[in-house]
Design a protein around this motif. Structure first.
Motif, mmCIF file in Angstrom:
data_model
loop_
_atom_site.group_PDB
_atom_site.id
_atom_site.type_symbol
_atom_site.label_atom_id
_atom_site.label_comp_id
_atom_site.label_asym_id
_atom_site.label_seq_id
_atom_site.Cartn_x
_atom_site.Cartn_y
_atom_site.Cartn_z
ATOM 1 N N UNK A 11 0.825 -1.194 0.000
ATOM 2 C CA UNK A 11 0.000 0.000 0.000
ATOM 3 C C UNK A 11 0.863 1.249 0.000
ATOM 4 N N UNK A 12 0.567 2.177 -0.881
ATOM 5 C CA UNK A 12 1.362 3.397 -0.979
ATOM 6 C C UNK A 12 1.368 4.132 0.363
ATOM 7 N N UNK A 13 2.568 4.500 0.807
ATOM 8 C CA UNK A 13 2.709 5.322 1.995
ATOM 9 C C UNK A 13 2.581 4.610 3.326
ATOM 10 N N UNK A 36 3.462 -1.170 -5.893
ATOM 11 C CA UNK A 36 2.866 -0.262 -4.921
ATOM 12 C C UNK A 36 1.581 0.300 -5.513
ATOM 13 N N UNK A 37 0.480 0.129 -4.784
ATOM 14 C CA UNK A 37 -0.823 0.623 -5.241
ATOM 15 C C UNK A 37 -1.483 1.363 -4.088
ATOM 16 N N UNK A 38 -2.593 2.021 -4.364
ATOM 17 C CA UNK A 38 -3.331 2.692 -3.295
ATOM 18 C C UNK A 38 -3.738 1.666 -2.239
ATOM 19 N N UNK A 39 -3.691 2.037 -0.953
ATOM 20 C CA UNK A 39 -4.002 1.063 0.097
ATOM 21 C C UNK A 39 -5.329 0.335 -0.082
ATOM 22 N N UNK A 40 -6.350 1.046 -0.595
ATOM 23 C CA UNK A 40 -7.644 0.376 -0.765
ATOM 24 C C UNK A 40 -7.700 -0.513 -2.002
#
Length: 262
Positions: free
Chosen positions: A127-129, A184-188
């Motif tokens: 998840x990004x970040x 890496x992708x958006x957390x959702x």
């Protein structure tokens, strides 16, 4: 099956979800033993052709449950570290060596043994970040869950030394830039992306994937002659499989193959 570990079968895919969200999926004895038991079961089950590991709630896994550890240190300090041999080592070994691919869906904080487990998997989706860290020296411990090897192989020995000794947190974006594998992708989007990859692997040539996993693990410590001999033996086994014949026929017919994992 314990409530602290949720297991769902989706065709040839087994999804394992750490389920102590209020504790950020900290690893207490119940969860660790459930992981040992279930990973052992799916590793041996020919109907399971891929595994997805994730966590419920905002964190993937924050490592050892320190409240439980503190109680162990007070009541039986001589046995407090037994969990490494009893739980962390078998979990890591099963993730890394089971004869089928394992995908980690890291949607939230992932530190300590949680990071070790994620890196023991074959494929990672981050998840990004989100927060990653080794965390061990912060509680006056050193690495477990294979992290001293898996992190060094990923980011290099010098970087791994810094990350372990200082224990500073980092993001997946920085980790991938240093050499961590995975996307890496958006957390959702982590779980859905990881599930798509795991389903693709579950529909793949299971014997060939298992052989590839084994060859890659052994390759870095083997001589060229040993590598070539191991590859020849593995190719012979895969070449005799029903999936190999089906895949060749499908390729020649310009059709997608239907593979059964044998």
């Amino acid at each position: 099956m314990s409530d602290v570990l949720l297991v769902e079968r989706r065709g040839g895919l087994a999804e394992l979800t750490l389920n102590r969200p209020a504790a950020r999926n900290a690893l207490d004895v119940e969860l660790k033993q459930a992981l040992v038991d279930e990973l052992d079961a799916v590793a041996a089950d020919p109907a399971v052709r891929a595994v997805l590991l994730t966590g419920n709630g905002p964190a993937f896994c924050v490592g050892q449950d320190l409240a439980e550890l503190a109680r162990s240190l007070e009541t039986d300090p001589a046995s407090a570290s037994d969990t490494v041999e009893l739980h962390f080592n078998p979990i890591t070994r099963l993730l890394a060596t089971m004869p089928k691919p394992v995908v980690a869906a890291v949607h939230g904080t992932c530190v300590g043994a949680g990071l070790g487990f994620a890196l023991a998997c074959d494929v990672q989706v981050w998840g990004a970040g989100v927060t990653l860290a080794t965390a061990f020296t912060g509680v006056a411990l050193t690495c477990d869950s294979g992290l001293s090897a898996s992190l060094a192989r990923s980011v290099g020995e010098a970087r791994a030394r810094e990350l372990v000794l200082l224990g500073d947190a980092f993001t997946p974006e920085r980790g991938v830039a240093w050499g961590l594998a995975g996307r890496v992708v958006a957390p959702d989007e982590v779980v859905s992306t990881a599930r798509s990859l795991a389903e693709r692997l579950a529909d793949g040539p299971t014997l060939a994937l298992a052989a590839s996993k084994e060859l890659i693990a052994a390759g870095s410590s083997s001589s060229l002659d040993e590598v070539l001999a191991a590859e020849a033996a593995a190719q012979a086994r895969c070449g005799a499989s029903a999936d190999h014949l089906a895949a060749v026929r499908a390729f020649l017919a310009k059709e997608p193959p239907v593979l059964l994992g044998r």
